[in-house]
Scaffold this active site. Structure first.
Site, PDB file in Angstrom:
ATOM      1  N   SER A   1     -14.865   9.218  -0.266  1.00  0.00           N
ATOM      2  CA  SER A   1     -14.389   8.089   0.534  1.00  0.00           C
ATOM      3  C   SER A   1     -13.776   8.470   1.869  1.00  0.00           C
ATOM      4  O   SER A   1     -13.354   7.585   2.624  1.00  0.00           O
ATOM      5  CB  SER A   1     -13.383   7.263  -0.273  1.00  0.00           C
TER       6      SER A   1
ATOM      7  N   LYS B   1      -6.321   9.412   4.298  1.00  0.00           N
ATOM      8  CA  LYS B   1      -7.369   8.764   3.511  1.00  0.00           C
ATOM      9  C   LYS B   1      -7.714   9.681   2.346  1.00  0.00           C
ATOM     10  O   LYS B   1      -7.901  10.889   2.538  1.00  0.00           O
ATOM     11  CB  LYS B   1      -8.620   8.500   4.365  1.00  0.00           C
ATOM     12  N   THR B   2      -7.793   9.102   1.158  1.00  0.00           N
ATOM     13  CA  THR B   2      -8.156   9.859  -0.034  1.00  0.00           C
ATOM     14  C   THR B   2      -9.621   9.636  -0.388  1.00  0.00           C
ATOM     15  O   THR B   2     -10.275   8.720   0.115  1.00  0.00           O
ATOM     16  CB  THR B   2      -7.303   9.436  -1.234  1.00  0.00           C
ATOM     17  N   GLY B   3     -10.111  10.467  -1.275  1.00  0.00           N
ATOM     18  CA  GLY B   3     -11.456  10.306  -1.821  1.00  0.00           C
ATOM     19  C   GLY B   3     -11.528  10.969  -3.178  1.00  0.00           C
ATOM     20  O   GLY B   3     -10.725  11.859  -3.484  1.00  0.00           O
TER      21      GLY B   3
END
Length: 312
Positions: free
Chosen positions: A95, A259-261
């Site tokens: 992501s 932002k994480t993923g």
């Protein structure tokens, strides 16, 4: 290049906190009995914060204890030097692409007020897994700004796909990244398939170097325009998904736009920019991968890597 250490160390508290494929006790026992670990050649002793050799040794120990491969870049803004650990290795992007999607859309349409205030319709067929915001939205329509907020702050996958649709598909992310000098970043599929993270599959991948270049350019240098930078910072400073990752490894006070993923094979990522009083902004990227199809996502690996690199 950092020489092979004669010994490595990591705190007992850190090891006991780690989950994943091994139990904390087993990880501690394995680490205690392990021979000295070689530091990857991608680790650079050129970080203005100091302690690069120590950080590389502790990251190597963390990899050994958790069976997770870790890639890190940490760079203070305005400093050409950086701490790099497996920084040129390929990792699943997951992501993290959503930051690029929003930036590209704001760059292209940011000053079109009619566009940003006009709802975009979608149907049940568009709704995919891990869509906490759009899953129950009624009526099924959302403005581009709402989609950007859902994608960045809640990592909503349906919102991510609708943004990709507005841009013309995954290839637009590859082209946008290349326009900013990141030529090893590519997006090939849509959510949720882009999170497959199969080892050796080049699709939907990036490198820590590329993500650091992109996030620094977008969040600090306004490379997609001043408006895009301002909007990204506004959304990402209020991210809700990193409480168990980077934010768990930081000591307040700080401000973090990140932002994480996450994906299959236990992949957990986090990337962003950290602001602390009296210090220059720090671009921090932590990407992970494993070769185990049954691996579970171990958020504490990212949290501990943050502690190692950022410290207090």
């Amino acid at each position: 290049m950092i020489p092979t250490p004669e010994s490595t160390s990591i705190s007992r508290r850190s090891l006991l906190a780690l989950g994943g494929a091994t139990t904390a006790g087993a990880a501690l026992a394995a680490f205690s009995a392990a021979p000295a670990l070689a530091v990857p050649t991608g680790a650079a002793d050129a970080f203005s914060g100091g302690g690069s050799a120590r950080m590389a040794r502790e990251l190597a120990a963390l990899e050994r204890a958790t069976s997770v491969t870790i890639g890190v870049v940490a760079r203070e803004h305005g400093d050409r030097r950086a701490f790099r650990y497996r920084a040129d290795s390929v990792f699943p992007m997951c992501s993290l692409f959503k930051t690029l999607a929003v930036a590209a859309l704001v760059q292209a349409r940011g000053y079109d007020e009619t566009y940003w205030s006009t709802p975009i319709p979608f149907t049940d067929a568009d709704v995919v897994t891990d869509s906490i915001v759009l899953d129950d939205l009624d009526p099924q329509q959302a403005t581009p700004g709402f989609l950007a907020d859902a994608a960045l702050r809640f990592s909503d996958n349906t919102a991510g796909n609708l943004l990709l649709r507005e841009l013309g598909g995954p290839g637009a992310i590859t082209a946008f990244a290349a326009s900013l000098g990141a030529d090893r970043t590519r997006l090939d599929r849509w959510e949720p398939d882009l999170n497959a993270a199969v080892p050796g599959d080049p699709r939907d991948t990036t490198t820590p170097d590329d993500i650091a270049r992109l996030y620094e350019a977008l969040l600090l240098d306004d490379a997609a325009g001043v408006l895009a930078g301002a909007r990204l910072r506004e959304w990402m400073l209020r991210n809700t998904t990193s409480g168990a990752r980077m934010r768990a490894g930081l000591q307040p006070p700080y401000e973090l736009a990140d932002k994480t993923g996450g994906g299959s094979y236990g992949v957990v990522n986090d990337a962003g920019v950290l602001w602390r009083a009296g210090r220059r902004p720090l671009t921090l990227v932590i990407l992970t991968r494993t070769d185990d199809p049954n691996a579970t996502r171990n958020n504490e690996v990212v949290a501990e890597a943050t502690r190692i690199v950022v410290g207090d």
